[in-house]
Scaffold this motif. Structure first.
Motif, PDB file in Angstrom:
ATOM      1  N   PHE A 103       2.359   1.377 -10.387  1.00  0.00           N
ATOM      2  CA  PHE A 103       1.418   1.438  -9.372  1.00  0.00           C
ATOM      3  C   PHE A 103       1.296  -0.160  -8.591  1.00  0.00           C
ATOM      4  N   ASP A 104       2.178  -0.748  -8.963  1.00  0.00           N
ATOM      5  CA  ASP A 104       1.989  -2.160  -8.588  1.00  0.00           C
ATOM      6  C   ASP A 104       2.309  -1.940  -7.063  1.00  0.00           C
ATOM      7  N   MET A 105       1.550  -2.992  -6.282  1.00  0.00           N
ATOM      8  CA  MET A 105       1.684  -3.301  -4.930  1.00  0.00           C
ATOM      9  C   MET A 105       2.689  -4.350  -4.363  1.00  0.00           C
ATOM     10  N   ALA A 106       3.229  -4.918  -5.299  1.00  0.00           N
ATOM     11  CA  ALA A 106       3.974  -6.040  -5.032  1.00  0.00           C
ATOM     12  C   ALA A 106       5.682  -5.611  -4.934  1.00  0.00           C
ATOM     13  N   ALA A 137       1.560   7.120  -6.514  1.00  0.00           N
ATOM     14  CA  ALA A 137       0.420   7.884  -6.760  1.00  0.00           C
ATOM     15  C   ALA A 137       0.838   9.488  -6.356  1.00  0.00           C
ATOM     16  N   GLU A 138       1.661   9.649  -5.525  1.00  0.00           N
ATOM     17  CA  GLU A 138       2.241  11.027  -5.009  1.00  0.00           C
ATOM     18  C   GLU A 138       2.780  11.631  -6.280  1.00  0.00           C
ATOM     19  N   LEU A 163       0.894  -1.218   0.029  1.00  0.00           N
ATOM     20  CA  LEU A 163       0.015  -0.133   0.106  1.00  0.00           C
ATOM     21  C   LEU A 163       0.874   1.232  -0.070  1.00  0.00           C
ATOM     22  N   VAL A 164       1.758   1.031   0.734  1.00  0.00           N
ATOM     23  CA  VAL A 164       2.586   2.418   0.831  1.00  0.00           C
ATOM     24  C   VAL A 164       3.624   2.695  -0.463  1.00  0.00           C
ATOM     25  N   GLN A 165       4.016   1.469  -1.011  1.00  0.00           N
ATOM     26  CA  GLN A 165       4.577   1.571  -2.307  1.00  0.00           C
ATOM     27  C   GLN A 165       3.663   2.375  -3.309  1.00  0.00           C
ATOM     28  N   TYR A 210       8.106   6.946   0.342  1.00  0.00           N
ATOM     29  CA  TYR A 210       7.104   7.704   0.412  1.00  0.00           C
ATOM     30  C   TYR A 210       7.081   8.897   1.258  1.00  0.00           C
ATOM     31  N   ARG A 211       7.850   8.915   2.233  1.00  0.00           N
ATOM     32  CA  ARG A 211       8.084  10.367   2.952  1.00  0.00           C
ATOM     33  C   ARG A 211       8.343  11.306   1.926  1.00  0.00           C
ATOM     34  N   ARG A 212       9.770  10.803   1.053  1.00  0.00           N
ATOM     35  CA  ARG A 212      10.327  11.764   0.180  1.00  0.00           C
ATOM     36  C   ARG A 212       9.056  12.192  -0.646  1.00  0.00           C
TER      37      ARG A 212
END
Length: 167
Positions: free
Chosen positions: A86-89, A66-67, A59-61, A103-105
């Motif tokens: 957009f893959d979640m793997a 998306a960001e 989910l985070v990836q 994600y934070r970046r």
């Protein structure tokens, strides 16, 4: 399994203008997602608990992509984010720490692009829907909805992992 409301946070009280409110609620949704990963081992972050294969790290990836896509490519016009994955793997050789730092970046970069855009009415640099640009307001609403939807998924996954609840 015992349920603990240890991650509950109050909703933002920002009320200083449209952009400040939008950013506060987007930041709140982002924090809710990250909070669900805290205190978990690498294996737990990767553990699949639903038939779709979704896990917390995935989910985070996905939200990182998306960001970059919405704020980097569409809002700021950065071509390198046009074809994000957009893959979640999450590949096994990519540590959770790197996924979370990415994600934070990406969120910090998004916030910079939002602030640089010039206000909620600013048009996107690249077309968004049917070949037409949209406003920053539209992108903020879309990404806040996307992030909160996945924060809800993260809530459920975290509760399944160790019983921890709260937004």
């Amino acid at each position: 399994m015992t349920t603990f409301e240890t991650q509950r946070r109050p909703v933002p009280l920002a009320d200083g203008g449209e952009l400040d409110i939008a950013l506060a609620f987007l930041a709140f949704a982002r924090e809710c997602v990250v909070k669900k990963t805290e205190g978990l081992a690498e294996e737990q972050l990767r553990r699949v608990l639903v038939p779709t294969g979704t896990n917390l790290l995935g989910l985070v990836q996905h939200l990182t992509a998306a960001e970059r896509y919405w704020f980097g490519y569409h809002l700021a016009g950065l071509a390198e984010y046009e074809d994000v994955d957009f893959d979640m793997a999450v590949p096994a050789d990519v540590p959770a720490e790197r996924v979370l730092a990415d994600y934070r970046r990406a969120c910090a970069d998004s916030d910079a692009a939002i602030r640089a855009a010039g206000g909620p009415d600013a048009p996107t640099a690249t077309p968004v829907v049917r070949g037409e640009p949209r406003s920053l307001r539209w992108v903020l609403a879309h990404m806040t909805g996307e992030t909160t939807r996945h924060a809800g998924h993260a809530d459920i996954l975290r509760e399944q992992l160790d019983g921890t609840t709260g937004r």
